[in-house]
Design a protein around this motif. Structure first.
Motif, short mmCIF file in Angstrom:
data_model
loop_
_atom_site.label_atom_id
_atom_site.label_comp_id
_atom_site.label_asym_id
_atom_site.label_seq_id
_atom_site.Cartn_x
_atom_site.Cartn_y
_atom_site.Cartn_z
N LEU A 96 -11.40 -2.79 -9.98
CA LEU A 96 -11.95 -2.40 -11.27
C LEU A 96 -11.12 -3.03 -12.39
CD1 LEU A 96 -14.27 -0.49 -12.17
CD2 LEU A 96 -12.53 1.28 -12.50
N ASP A 97 -11.81 -3.64 -13.39
CA ASP A 97 -11.05 -4.30 -14.44
C ASP A 97 -10.23 -3.28 -15.23
OD1 ASP A 97 -12.39 -3.51 -17.06
OD2 ASP A 97 -14.10 -4.32 -15.99
N LYS A 98 -9.20 -3.77 -15.90
CA LYS A 98 -8.19 -2.91 -16.52
C LYS A 98 -8.80 -1.92 -17.51
CE LYS A 98 -3.80 -2.99 -19.02
NZ LYS A 98 -2.74 -3.86 -19.59
N SER A 99 -9.70 -2.40 -18.36
CA SER A 99 -10.28 -1.54 -19.39
C SER A 99 -11.04 -0.38 -18.77
CB SER A 99 -11.21 -2.35 -20.30
OG SER A 99 -11.81 -1.52 -21.26
N LYS A 100 -11.84 -0.66 -17.76
CA LYS A 100 -12.62 0.40 -17.11
C LYS A 100 -11.72 1.32 -16.29
CE LYS A 100 -17.13 -1.84 -16.99
NZ LYS A 100 -18.25 -2.29 -16.14
N ARG A 101 -10.66 0.78 -15.69
CA ARG A 101 -9.74 1.64 -14.94
C ARG A 101 -9.05 2.61 -15.89
NH1 ARG A 101 -6.35 -1.89 -12.91
NH2 ARG A 101 -7.66 -2.39 -11.13
N LEU A 102 -8.64 2.11 -17.06
CA LEU A 102 -8.02 2.98 -18.05
C LEU A 102 -8.99 4.05 -18.52
CD1 LEU A 102 -6.03 0.35 -20.12
CD2 LEU A 102 -5.04 2.31 -18.95
N ALA A 103 -10.25 3.66 -18.73
CA ALA A 103 -11.26 4.63 -19.16
C ALA A 103 -11.46 5.70 -18.09
CB ALA A 103 -12.58 3.91 -19.45
N PHE A 104 -11.42 5.28 -16.81
CA PHE A 104 -11.59 6.24 -15.72
C PHE A 104 -10.45 7.26 -15.72
CE2 PHE A 104 -11.13 7.47 -11.19
CZ PHE A 104 -12.39 8.01 -11.00
N TYR A 105 -9.21 6.79 -15.92
CA TYR A 105 -8.09 7.73 -15.97
C TYR A 105 -8.17 8.62 -17.21
CZ TYR A 105 -5.78 5.68 -11.93
OH TYR A 105 -5.48 5.28 -10.65
N GLU A 106 -8.69 8.10 -18.30
CA GLU A 106 -8.89 8.93 -19.48
C GLU A 106 -9.85 10.08 -19.17
OE1 GLU A 106 -7.83 9.05 -22.70
OE2 GLU A 106 -6.33 7.48 -22.41
N VAL A 107 -10.89 9.77 -18.38
CA VAL A 107 -11.83 10.82 -17.98
C VAL A 107 -11.10 11.89 -17.18
CG1 VAL A 107 -13.83 11.36 -16.55
CG2 VAL A 107 -13.85 9.32 -17.98
N LEU A 108 -10.30 11.47 -16.21
CA LEU A 108 -9.60 12.44 -15.36
C LEU A 108 -8.63 13.28 -16.18
CD1 LEU A 108 -8.80 10.29 -12.20
CD2 LEU A 108 -10.79 11.73 -12.64
N LEU A 109 -7.91 12.65 -17.10
CA LEU A 109 -6.94 13.38 -17.91
C LEU A 109 -7.60 14.37 -18.86
CD1 LEU A 109 -4.46 10.48 -18.77
CD2 LEU A 109 -4.00 12.45 -17.30
N ASN A 110 -8.76 13.98 -19.39
CA ASN A 110 -9.42 14.83 -20.38
C ASN A 110 -10.40 15.81 -19.75
OD1 ASN A 110 -8.79 13.94 -23.37
ND2 ASN A 110 -8.81 12.08 -22.12
N ALA A 111 -10.67 15.67 -18.45
CA ALA A 111 -11.61 16.58 -17.78
C ALA A 111 -11.11 18.02 -17.82
CB ALA A 111 -11.84 16.14 -16.35
N ALA A 112 -9.81 18.20 -17.78
CA ALA A 112 -9.25 19.56 -17.80
C ALA A 112 -9.48 20.24 -19.14
CB ALA A 112 -7.76 19.51 -17.48
N ARG A 113 -9.66 19.45 -20.20
CA ARG A 113 -9.84 20.01 -21.54
C ARG A 113 -11.29 19.98 -22.00
NH1 ARG A 113 -6.41 15.68 -22.69
NH2 ARG A 113 -4.20 16.07 -22.29
N THR A 114 -12.09 19.11 -21.39
CA THR A 114 -13.45 18.89 -21.86
C THR A 114 -14.45 19.22 -20.77
OG1 THR A 114 -12.57 17.04 -23.17
CG2 THR A 114 -14.97 17.21 -23.00
N PRO A 115 -15.13 20.36 -20.87
CA PRO A 115 -16.09 20.76 -19.83
C PRO A 115 -17.17 19.71 -19.56
CG PRO A 115 -15.66 22.58 -21.31
CD PRO A 115 -15.02 21.38 -21.93
N GLU A 116 -17.55 18.98 -20.61
CA GLU A 116 -18.60 17.97 -20.43
C GLU A 116 -18.17 16.86 -19.48
OE1 GLU A 116 -19.02 19.73 -24.55
OE2 GLU A 116 -17.41 18.98 -23.27
#
Length: 204
Positions: A96-116
């Motif tokens: 996975l290219d760097k930008s999308k990999r970073l976005a994926f980790y952003e999802v995981l990190l923010n999932a605990a705070r964002t129900p959506e």
């Protein structure tokens, strides 16, 4: 409230651009202006389709992770060899290219705070876990789902290391680590007990 939820070129462009910007700047650094400039649409376009930057980000990342889950979905669960799973998983994590990999980790990190984002994150992780379960079942491992979480965690950890300190051997190193984890999962009870004692683990 967001307006006009039907798929339209400008709306889709905003969603794609938001993922790119999140990957580059993180959720906290993503703004309407940054997204609209990346999408090459007028600034007012964002507020036409989305009520807030939070709604735009949440919908963009949810769509991105759902697509990712579909891409990594398990097509033939019954005929997957453990080595094939290890090789495929390593390529998925590192390919996975760097930008999308970073976005994926952003999802995981923010999932605990964002129900959506939480459900989308769980679905993506479940797709990885399905592959691990298939490999474990094919190898005859006694603990399928429970052990599969370790495979997912190993892949996520390697992915983070690759972002911070990329090595040419990362894909091969992850494959070897996953393969060895499969081997450890299928040791017979006597071998497992012997290695547990040899490694100084007194918990069992």
């Amino acid at each position: 409230m967001a307006r006009n939820r039907r798929k339209q070129p400008r709306r889709d462009a905003l969603l794609e651009a938001a993922v790119e910007v999140v990957g580059e700047r993180g959720v906290a650094g993503t703004t309407h202006r940054a997204v609209t400039e990346r999408a090459e649409v007028p600034l007012a376009t964002a507020s036409y389709y989305f009520s807030s930057i939070d709604e735009l980000i949440a919908e963009a990342l949810t769509a991105f992770v759902k697509q990712r889950a579909e891409e990594i979905g398990l097509p033939h669960q019954g005929d997957v060899a453990p080595a094939q799973v290890a090789e495929w998983y390593a390529q998925q994590v590192m390919g996975l290219d760097k930008s999308k990999r970073l976005a994926f980790y952003e999802v995981l990190l923010n999932a605990a705070r964002t129900p959506e984002l939480a459900e989308a994150a769980r679905n993506a992780l479940a797709s990885y876990q399905d592959w691990a379960v298939a490999g474990l079942n094919a190898a005859g491992a006694p603990r399928g789902v429970g052990a599969a979480r370790a495979f997912v965690a190993l892949g996520l950890g390697f992915g983070l290391l690759h972002l911070v300190e990329s090595q040419e051997s990362d894909t091969e190193d992850l494959f070897v680590a996953l393969r060895d984890l499969f081997i450890g999962s299928v040791l017979d009870p006597d071998e497992h007990a012997a290695w547990t004692q040899r490694l100084g683990d007194s918990r069992e």
